[in-house]
Motif scaffolding. Sequence first.
Motif, mmCIF file in Angstrom:
data_model
loop_
_atom_site.group_PDB
_atom_site.id
_atom_site.type_symbol
_atom_site.label_atom_id
_atom_site.label_comp_id
_atom_site.label_asym_id
_atom_site.label_seq_id
_atom_site.Cartn_x
_atom_site.Cartn_y
_atom_site.Cartn_z
ATOM 1 N N THR A 152 0.845 -1.207 0.000
ATOM 2 C CA THR A 152 0.000 0.000 0.000
ATOM 3 C C THR A 152 0.877 1.253 0.000
ATOM 4 O OG1 THR A 152 -1.631 -1.234 1.269
ATOM 5 C CG2 THR A 152 -1.964 1.126 1.133
ATOM 6 N N ASP A 209 -6.766 0.114 3.808
ATOM 7 C CA ASP A 209 -5.885 0.432 2.676
ATOM 8 C C ASP A 209 -6.584 1.350 1.679
ATOM 9 O OD1 ASP A 209 -3.984 -1.034 3.907
ATOM 10 O OD2 ASP A 209 -3.792 -2.583 2.364
ATOM 11 N N GLU A 220 -3.798 -4.389 -5.559
ATOM 12 C CA GLU A 220 -3.035 -4.880 -4.402
ATOM 13 C C GLU A 220 -3.712 -6.149 -3.908
ATOM 14 O OE1 GLU A 220 -2.561 -2.279 -0.965
ATOM 15 O OE2 GLU A 220 -1.876 -3.976 0.243
HETATM 16 MG MG LIG Z 1 -1.770 -3.046 2.148
#
Ligand SMILES: [Mg+2]
Length: 231
Positions: free
Chosen positions: A44, A72, A117
């Motif tokens: 992140t 996040d 992600e």
């Molecule tokens: Mg993360």
Amino acid sequence: MSRVVLEEKVLSENERVAARLRAALAETGTLSLNFIGSPGAGKTAFLERTLEMLPAHTRAAVLTGDIQTENDAIRLQRYGYPVRQITTAGACHLDARMVEKHLGDWLRNSLELLLIENVGNLVCPTSYDLGEDAKVVVLSVAEGEDKPLKYPGIFRKAELMLLNKVDLLPHVPFKPELAIENARKIHPEIEVIETSCTTGAGLDRWLTWLAARAERKKASAKPLAEFSPAS
Ligand SMILES: [Mg+2]
Ligand SMILES: Nc1nc2c(ncn2[C@@H]2O[C@H](COP(=O)(O)OP(=O)(O)OP(=O)(O)O)[C@@H](O)[C@H]2O)c(=O)[nH]1
């Protein structure tokens, strides 16, 4: 049904959806990258720095996966790009259907860059194709040089390894050259960029890599309208 048969069925269903996603991303010329790394490797933080430094007007969007929390997405939303959190409620990886479901209408808006992600984990996300152009593995210097040898699957499949947190090298017994040697034992062609989200080291190299890949993808875009039926 045995566990193996069930796993094969789930994976082949995932392949089918991933192929559909890949075709859609090819049509729009959208570069899609799947970031995979251990919890806390800095995925992140790395995406935050990337969003901060992207050339103005880049049409980028982020999907971020976690087992729980929107933390996040909240961090990533500060940079003015569309961000969606995928919470997997227990699953240790994203799958293609989750990505497809959360894309919404992003692709219709000429998206240039999709950053994904994955859930923090070096194992499960490796087996699930998300229709991406490349997997990027994030390894931090606090994790030990042997990780490419212990978790070879992701290092074999990733095109790029980000060796993150190099600002911590004076404080940890970690030899970057050994980690790179180990990664290249598994995958001789893997590209490596040493980065620090704290000092910004290596981020210029990363942005050059990213721009080249995005340009290549855009140039190869094949809008369906370009194809005329064979007469
Ligand atoms: Mg993360
Ligand atoms: N010193 C240093 N700390 C970093 C660096 N990158 C990330 N961190 C810190 O490492 C911690 C974890 O970073 P995250 O970005 O949350 O890691 P992550 O990989 O996204 O973690 P999960 O989403 O939980 O899998 C945070 O405290 C970051 O500030 C870096 O390059 N150097």
